[in-house]
Design a protein around this motif. Structure first.
Motif, short mmCIF file in Angstrom:
data_model
loop_
_atom_site.label_atom_id
_atom_site.label_comp_id
_atom_site.label_asym_id
_atom_site.label_seq_id
_atom_site.Cartn_x
_atom_site.Cartn_y
_atom_site.Cartn_z
N GLY A 144 1.02 -1.33 0.22
CA GLY A 144 0.07 -0.12 -0.29
C GLY A 144 0.93 1.50 -0.16
O GLY A 144 0.97 1.86 0.43
N ARG A 145 1.88 1.09 -0.15
CA ARG A 145 2.46 2.75 -0.29
C ARG A 145 3.90 2.15 -2.14
O ARG A 145 4.41 1.34 -1.78
CB ARG A 145 3.37 2.90 0.62
N SER A 146 3.88 3.43 -1.99
CA SER A 146 4.96 3.67 -3.15
C SER A 146 6.56 2.67 -2.86
O SER A 146 7.54 3.60 -2.26
CB SER A 146 5.39 4.77 -3.81
N ILE A 147 7.21 2.56 -3.61
CA ILE A 147 8.77 1.65 -2.98
C ILE A 147 9.55 2.32 -3.50
O ILE A 147 9.64 2.28 -5.13
CB ILE A 147 8.76 -0.34 -2.90
N ASP A 148 10.65 2.73 -3.29
CA ASP A 148 12.13 3.29 -3.89
C ASP A 148 12.67 2.73 -3.93
O ASP A 148 13.12 1.62 -3.49
CB ASP A 148 12.53 4.47 -3.17
N PRO A 149 12.81 2.12 -5.93
CA PRO A 149 14.16 1.03 -6.55
C PRO A 149 15.05 0.53 -5.48
O PRO A 149 15.95 -0.32 -5.29
CB PRO A 149 13.69 1.18 -7.63
N LEU A 150 15.62 1.97 -5.06
CA LEU A 150 17.14 2.35 -4.89
C LEU A 150 17.23 1.99 -3.59
O LEU A 150 18.41 1.34 -2.82
CB LEU A 150 18.12 3.85 -5.03
N ARG A 151 16.11 1.99 -2.78
CA ARG A 151 16.15 0.15 -1.65
C ARG A 151 17.04 -0.89 -1.37
O ARG A 151 17.47 -0.90 -1.06
CB ARG A 151 14.59 0.49 -0.51
N PHE A 152 17.12 -1.21 -2.88
CA PHE A 152 17.38 -2.14 -2.63
C PHE A 152 18.76 -3.11 -3.93
O PHE A 152 19.60 -3.54 -3.55
CB PHE A 152 16.44 -2.97 -3.94
N ARG A 153 19.54 -1.49 -4.08
CA ARG A 153 20.49 -1.10 -4.21
C ARG A 153 21.17 -2.31 -5.28
O ARG A 153 21.90 -3.22 -4.95
CB ARG A 153 22.01 -1.60 -2.61
N ALA A 154 20.62 -1.86 -6.06
CA ALA A 154 20.74 -3.12 -7.34
C ALA A 154 21.71 -2.41 -8.26
O ALA A 154 22.09 -1.49 -8.27
CB ALA A 154 19.48 -3.86 -8.62
N ASN A 155 22.38 -3.52 -8.85
CA ASN A 155 22.91 -3.11 -10.18
C ASN A 155 22.53 -2.37 -11.17
O ASN A 155 23.08 -1.95 -11.47
CB ASN A 155 25.07 -3.89 -10.31
N ILE A 156 21.52 -4.05 -11.00
CA ILE A 156 21.13 -3.82 -13.08
C ILE A 156 19.93 -4.05 -12.46
O ILE A 156 18.83 -4.79 -11.90
CB ILE A 156 21.17 -4.91 -13.56
N TYR A 157 18.79 -2.80 -12.63
CA TYR A 157 17.30 -2.77 -13.14
C TYR A 157 16.90 -3.35 -13.91
O TYR A 157 17.19 -2.75 -15.32
CB TYR A 157 16.27 -1.97 -12.16
#
Length: 591
Positions: A144-157
């Motif tokens: 129920g809320r927007s999640i910033d992808p940068l929380r997951f600290r990936a190399n490739i999205y």
């Protein structure tokens, strides 16, 4: 179609990354310049000559959530580090001088460079991390809320079908001329709970993942087998061939989660209708050949994920294992999970985790009583088959309750196992009087009679069935003074993880002793959990999710007690999870 949406490099381990349009992937190395700098805190020694060192040695967001608010700019011969307050310091990469960093970090650090163009990755073999943005969209919708992808600290999205990344295990990804082997799913930790804009822990991501999806994984790790340039916008091609060689190596990493815990692709190979509204699914586990089921104990269960459009998950007891395949037996009910199971056909692809569970056979039992009702017969069957394989001579009693023979599943399996058990007695109760026949008892058994019989035989009692059935038996066993250590319960229900720690009550200082770390100081509520307290005093402890799920921080209590902040309210006297408990009284911990 799978496509590359973003590429990130993280020059300093534990700090924010750089958004790249293109980069070079290097064989066995990953992205050049990724996590090649680590700022050590002195907590543990950093390996010489740039050798890989665990994250506990460095500044990291699990301890310093505010690190995500820093900005890093490459100046050519150094890195400009800017705090949220616009304080700036330069890290001179030629001299490795970090003396001035104390001004914005608040504590002294030492700069270390990873050797051999490798990085201080989360795991020694985890060169590249990949996150599926479509999966994050589903997570955002569920919580129920927007999640910033940068929380997951990936190399490739990337952008692909939601949760399809778990089906990539053991396969090769092609991005232009680069080739990557997908080696392991990523188990998420407290870092993903940090708001990247504020540096504040504003959600409990591992617990939310576990609640809504039945596991705490998101994304996959990859190793690079062919280096080449990659760029945003490129299409990714996925091989059809599965090879377990790379995964087999990935399971040997000491820092990696246990293989049975991984979400992994499986295929339904056979479906058998066992009784009215009850069917069995035989499942081929793609990772069985490298040990995903090697530690299975009769009575354990698996979790089946993605059972509906709402990504429902459910737990099902393993009713048998044969020739590397496992069987679950499921009754059709009103729930989404069982309805989905009863719509599957052979060759259906699924994702599972497990096996899990502690309601298994004890080695020191004097006698065994198995009490079940309805579909609760499933763990009984698995346990009896294991005992039959051992030619067990202990006294064994089976009491099973069903409404009618038409709804009686797996009873022939019970009979077949009992033929190999010289001291086994079977009692079948049918509650529908019209279905009575020779050898079948009428009506429900008396819980008090069962309890008295178990007490007299000093038997371990294994129970599985509907909640009311189990509750009545437990009350009877308690009144007959059957020891808790002799009662094993499987209620075949799915867990619902709590996501918020209870507030820490006001308290006078309490003495906490970490026996093996030789630390003895006073804790106060401002110190947070026992794990926070220990780490702030320089103790280096095993931990991961910091959300009460992975159990990595489980610790023996040598003296005193701890108050639980998650789950059932109460005190721990034997063991406690350091990440979600505080001292109740003066306490000594075996760490």
């Amino acid at each position: 179609m799978i496509s590359v949406e973003h590429i990130y490099r993280y020059p300093i381990k534990g700090f924010p990354g750089e958004n790249l349009q293109k980069t070079n992937l290097q064989k066995n190395q990953g992205i050049q310049g990724d996590r090649t700098i680590g700022l050590s805190t002195g907590a543990i020694a950093v390996q010489d000559n740039g050798a890989w060192t665990p994250c506990q040695a460095f500044q990291r967001m699990t301890i310093r959530p505010d690190l995500t608010t820093f900005n890093i700019t490459n100046t050519g011969d150094g890195l400009r580090l800017t705090s949220a307050n616009n304080e700036t310091e330069i890290i001179n990469l030629k001299t490795s001088d970090t003396g001035s960093l104390i001004n914005i970090l608040g504590n002294p650090v030492v700069l270390h460079r990873a050797g051999g163009n490798r990085g201080y990755w989360d795991h020694q073999d985890a060169a590249v991390s990949i996150i599926n943005l479509s999966t994050l969209d589903v997570i955002s919708e569920m919580i129920g809320r927007s999640i910033d992808p940068l929380r997951f600290r990936a190399n490739i999205y990337v952008r692909a079908e939601p949760w399809s990344e778990f089906s990539w295990l053991g396969r090769e990804l092609a991005i232009g001329g680069a080739r990557l082997d997908i080696i392991r799913p990523i188990d998420r930790c407290k870092t993903t709970s940090v708001n990247v804009d504020t540096g504040v822990l504003d959600i409990n991501m591992p617990a939310l993942l576990n609640r809504h999806f039945g596991h705490m994984y998101c994304g996959v790790y990859a190793s690079v087998n062919t280096g080449a340039s990659i760029a945003v916008g490129e299409t990714i091609k996925l091989s059809d061939d599965f090879t377990d060689k790379k995964i087999r190596n990935a399971t040997t990493q000491k820092t990696a989660p246990s293989l049975h815990d991984w979400p992994r692709p499986v295929v339904v190979t056979k479906i058998k209708e066992e009784a009215e509204g009850i069917r069995s699914l035989w499942i081929d586990d793609s990772l069985c050949s490298i040990g995903s089921l090697a530690k299975f104990k009769p009575g354990q269960y698996i979790r089946v994920h993605g059972l509906s459009g709402a990504y429902t998950w459910r737990s099902y007891t393993v009713s048998a294992i044969s020739n590397g395949q496992l069987r679950i037996t499921v009754k059709r009910q009103d729930g989404v999970g069982s309805q989905s199971i009863h719509q599957f056909s052979e060759r259906q692809k699924l994702v599972i985790t497990g096996p899990f569970g502690d309601a298994t056979l004890a080695n020191d039992s004097k006698a065994l009583h198995f009490i079940s009702a309805g579909i609760g017969i499933t763990p009984t069957v698995a346990k009896l088959q294991a005992l039959a394989a051992q030619r067990c001579s202990k006294p064994i009693k089976v009491i099973h309750v069903a409404r009618s023979k038409g709804e009686l599943a797996l009873w022939n399996d019970v009979i077949d196992a009992a033929k190999k058990l010289p001291n086994a007695v079977l009692n079948l109760h049918l509650t529908n009087s019209q279905a009575l026949s020779v050898g079948v008892l009428m009506g429900r058994p008396d819980p008090q009679v069962i309890a008295v019989d178990a007490k007299r035989a000093a038997a371990d009692v294994h129970i599985c069935g509907p909640t009311a059935f189990v509750s009545g038996l437990l009350d009877a066993l308690k009144s007959s003074a059957v020891q808790d250590s002799q009662i094993f319960v499987d209620t075949f229900s799915s867990a619902n993880s709590e996501t918020q720690l209870r507030s820490i009550a006001k308290s006078a200082p309490i003495k906490v002793t970490l026996a093996r770390s030789k630390i003895s100081e006073y804790w106060s509520p401002d110190d947070g959990t026992l794990l926070d307290f220990a780490e702030s005093r320089g103790a280096v402890l095993s931990s991961h999710c910091r959300a009460g799920i992975c159990k990595t921080c489980s610790c023996k209590i040598l003296q005193g007690s701890a108050t639980r902040l998650l789950g059932e309210e109460g005190e721990d006297h034997m063991t406690t999870l350091l990440c979600c408990s505080v001292p109740k009284v003066a306490i000594t911990l075996d760490v």
